[in-house]
Design a protein around this motif. Structure first.
Motif, PDB file in Angstrom:
ATOM      1  N   UNK A 162       0.849  -1.187   0.000  1.00  0.00           N
ATOM      2  CA  UNK A 162       0.000   0.000   0.000  1.00  0.00           C
ATOM      3  C   UNK A 162       0.888   1.242   0.000  1.00  0.00           C
ATOM      4  N   UNK A 163       0.523   2.198  -0.841  1.00  0.00           N
ATOM      5  CA  UNK A 163       1.229   3.479  -0.874  1.00  0.00           C
ATOM      6  C   UNK A 163       0.292   4.573  -0.388  1.00  0.00           C
ATOM      7  N   UNK A 164       0.739   5.348   0.599  1.00  0.00           N
ATOM      8  CA  UNK A 164      -0.071   6.439   1.126  1.00  0.00           C
ATOM      9  C   UNK A 164       0.204   7.741   0.399  1.00  0.00           C
ATOM     10  N   UNK A 165      -0.703   8.710   0.616  1.00  0.00           N
ATOM     11  CA  UNK A 165      -0.587   9.986  -0.085  1.00  0.00           C
ATOM     12  C   UNK A 165      -0.036  11.096   0.802  1.00  0.00           C
ATOM     13  N   UNK A 166      -0.284  11.025   2.107  1.00  0.00           N
ATOM     14  CA  UNK A 166       0.121  12.117   2.990  1.00  0.00           C
ATOM     15  C   UNK A 166       1.410  11.795   3.728  1.00  0.00           C
ATOM     16  N   UNK A 167       1.446  12.141   5.013  1.00  0.00           N
ATOM     17  CA  UNK A 167       2.615  11.882   5.845  1.00  0.00           C
ATOM     18  C   UNK A 167       2.297  10.913   6.974  1.00  0.00           C
ATOM     19  N   UNK A 168       1.031  10.581   7.157  1.00  0.00           N
ATOM     20  CA  UNK A 168       0.625   9.701   8.248  1.00  0.00           C
ATOM     21  C   UNK A 168       0.741   8.249   7.788  1.00  0.00           C
ATOM     22  N   UNK A 169       1.543   7.470   8.490  1.00  0.00           N
ATOM     23  CA  UNK A 169       1.838   6.099   8.047  1.00  0.00           C
ATOM     24  C   UNK A 169       0.881   5.098   8.670  1.00  0.00           C
ATOM     25  N   UNK A 170       0.360   4.169   7.877  1.00  0.00           N
ATOM     26  CA  UNK A 170      -0.390   3.044   8.448  1.00  0.00           C
ATOM     27  C   UNK A 170       0.534   2.197   9.323  1.00  0.00           C
ATOM     28  N   UNK A 171       0.006   1.643  10.389  1.00  0.00           N
ATOM     29  CA  UNK A 171       0.800   0.820  11.295  1.00  0.00           C
ATOM     30  C   UNK A 171       0.154  -0.551  11.460  1.00  0.00           C
ATOM     31  N   UNK A 172       0.921  -1.451  12.041  1.00  0.00           N
ATOM     32  CA  UNK A 172       0.470  -2.823  12.294  1.00  0.00           C
ATOM     33  C   UNK A 172      -0.876  -2.820  13.026  1.00  0.00           C
ATOM     34  N   UNK A 173      -1.839  -3.555  12.481  1.00  0.00           N
ATOM     35  CA  UNK A 173      -3.141  -3.696  13.121  1.00  0.00           C
ATOM     36  C   UNK A 173      -4.201  -2.735  12.633  1.00  0.00           C
ATOM     37  N   UNK A 174      -3.820  -1.699  11.853  1.00  0.00           N
ATOM     38  CA  UNK A 174      -4.802  -0.740  11.374  1.00  0.00           C
ATOM     39  C   UNK A 174      -5.678  -1.382  10.292  1.00  0.00           C
ATOM     40  N   UNK A 223      -8.730   8.673  11.687  1.00  0.00           N
ATOM     41  CA  UNK A 223      -8.712   9.454  10.448  1.00  0.00           C
ATOM     42  C   UNK A 223      -8.584   8.514   9.265  1.00  0.00           C
ATOM     43  N   UNK A 224      -9.429   8.695   8.280  1.00  0.00           N
ATOM     44  CA  UNK A 224      -9.420   7.840   7.096  1.00  0.00           C
ATOM     45  C   UNK A 224      -8.459   8.439   6.071  1.00  0.00           C
ATOM     46  N   UNK A 225      -7.384   7.713   5.801  1.00  0.00           N
ATOM     47  CA  UNK A 225      -6.350   8.197   4.892  1.00  0.00           C
ATOM     48  C   UNK A 225      -6.338   7.355   3.615  1.00  0.00           C
ATOM     49  N   UNK A 226      -6.268   7.994   2.440  1.00  0.00           N
ATOM     50  CA  UNK A 226      -6.279   7.231   1.185  1.00  0.00           C
ATOM     51  C   UNK A 226      -4.965   6.479   0.956  1.00  0.00           C
ATOM     52  N   UNK A 227      -5.068   5.289   0.367  1.00  0.00           N
ATOM     53  CA  UNK A 227      -3.904   4.499  -0.037  1.00  0.00           C
ATOM     54  C   UNK A 227      -4.198   3.857  -1.383  1.00  0.00           C
ATOM     55  N   UNK A 228      -3.151   3.424  -2.041  1.00  0.00           N
ATOM     56  CA  UNK A 228      -3.286   2.742  -3.324  1.00  0.00           C
ATOM     57  C   UNK A 228      -2.520   1.433  -3.271  1.00  0.00           C
ATOM     58  N   UNK A 229      -3.110   0.373  -3.802  1.00  0.00           N
ATOM     59  CA  UNK A 229      -2.431  -0.924  -3.878  1.00  0.00           C
ATOM     60  C   UNK A 229      -1.313  -0.832  -4.919  1.00  0.00           C
ATOM     61  N   UNK A 230      -0.114  -1.269  -4.538  1.00  0.00           N
ATOM     62  CA  UNK A 230       1.035  -1.242  -5.447  1.00  0.00           C
ATOM     63  C   UNK A 230       1.762  -2.585  -5.389  1.00  0.00           C
TER      64      UNK A 230
END
Length: 363
Positions: free
Chosen positions: A288-300, A348-355
């Protein structure tokens, strides 16, 4: 009380910040994990991996034991070469992922994750029954030091007569490093070129000093577990306890290639794995690639709209790429690269893209 490696005093003298990892007191960083990460990508980093388990299997039927005990074809590994493989339970669940080195015709070195040392040792001890071979856990007497990065070969070339140019990836050779006998392997867990050196634990502090001095002109710095984690994440490498667990099988993890059904004879978990290989995997491992600066973490949670599709297993802000990355298990229907999803990051719901994995590959 956490166990300490034979290099603990060295790390303390370098001002390391420690953390408990799998029951071991390990350096998480020395100064800046970002600087350590950058050094491995651009120059070289020095790691203490002595918490890993070193289990020797030797005897006339050592190869046969490992073919029965593990999912890989270890008979097919030539002396001096290594193979990534797994040890599974009878139902196909992953007990650990391993690197196995064939040291000689009748001797192998099985390197297991620190947290699974007892599990792997006990499983091998059970599975050796009836074979002409012995299993010996030498972890307490063995230290493991890694030099990783594009300048790793330059660092080693200054202190060993080993032919580094002839040492292929996933190969090993007995070598001398300034009078210290080591097993020198071209393996690693960072996505860069590099070497891992197995040495008697008592000699590790001296070897660390030798490598530190040799590495100084090449930008080598000591590195902790924090940057090791971001390096392996960028390289798309699984971590046991995150991307691999007892509840997952190799096919669910997208690593079915390590299961060698074509090898002769039976192996533990073969029947269950054969059925799992034919079944549809409901969730698959993706990047997953995020768009902002907030990183997804384990368990999210990973979402499509308000529907939960899966869970993040590892995530961080990538120091190399400059944007958030993560590995996750999601429903197969949403695993196509380019698929737009989102992650719940603390409400907070942050957009991601499958890569595609890996996120980073060295040139």
């Amino acid at each position: 009380m956490s166990k300490e490696t034979s290099l603990h005093a060295v790390h303390k003298g370098l001002g390391a910040l420690f953390t408990d990892f799998a029951g071991w007191s390990m350096p998480v960083r020395y100064a800046s994990e970002l600087a350590e990460h950058k050094a491995v990508r651009e120059a070289a980093g020095l790691f203490d991996l002595s918490h890993m388990a070193e289990i020797h299997v030797r005897g006339a039927q050592a190869a046969d034991v490992l073919d029965f005990a593990l999912v890989g074809n270890l008979t097919g590994v030539k002396p001096g070469r290594a193979r990534y493989t797994m040890i599974c339970d009878t139902d196909g669940g992953v007990l650990d992922d391993l690197v196995v080195y064939r040291l000689a015709d009748e001797e192998y070195l099985v390197v297991a994750n620190a947290g699974n040392a007892d599990v792997v040792t006990e499983a091998l001890a059970e599975r050796v029954a009836g074979f002409d071979a012995v299993v010996e856990n030498r972890s307490a007497d063995t230290a493991l030091i890694a030099v990783q990065g594009p300048r790793a070969a330059d660092v080693l070339a200054a202190v060993t007569d080993a032919d580094l140019g002839a040492l292929k990836y996933y190969a090993s050779v007995p070598a001398a490093v300034k009078g210290h006998d080591v097993l020198l392997a071209r393996t690693g867990y960072t996505g860069e070129d590099g070497f891992e050196l197995f040495v008697p634990a008592a000699e590790a502090p001296a070897l660390w000093r030798i490598l530190t001095e040799a590495g100084e002109p090449h930008g080598l710095v000591p590195c902790g577990l924090a940057c090791r984690d971001t390096l392996r994440l960028e390289a798309g490498m699984p971590l046991y306890g995150n991307e691999l667990t007892r509840e997952l099988n190799p096919f669910a993890a997208g690593l079915g290639r390590v299961v060698k059904f074509e090898k002769p004879g039976d192996f533990v978990g073969r029947a269950a794995l054969a059925e799992l290989a034919k079944a549809d995997v409901p969730r698959v491992r993706v990047g997953l690639r995020g768009a902002g600066r907030r990183a997804p973490r384990h368990g999210y949670s990973v979402l499509s709209g308000e529907t939960t599709l899966g869970e993040v297993t590892s995530g961080a802000l990538s120091p190399t790429l400059g944007y958030p990355i993560a590995m996750a298990y999601v429903d197969r229907a949403y695993a196509e690269p380019g698929t737009k999803l989102s992650v719940d990051i603390r409400g907070r719901i942050e957009p991601v893209e499958v890569v595609d994995l890996p996120f980073y590959s060295r040139a």
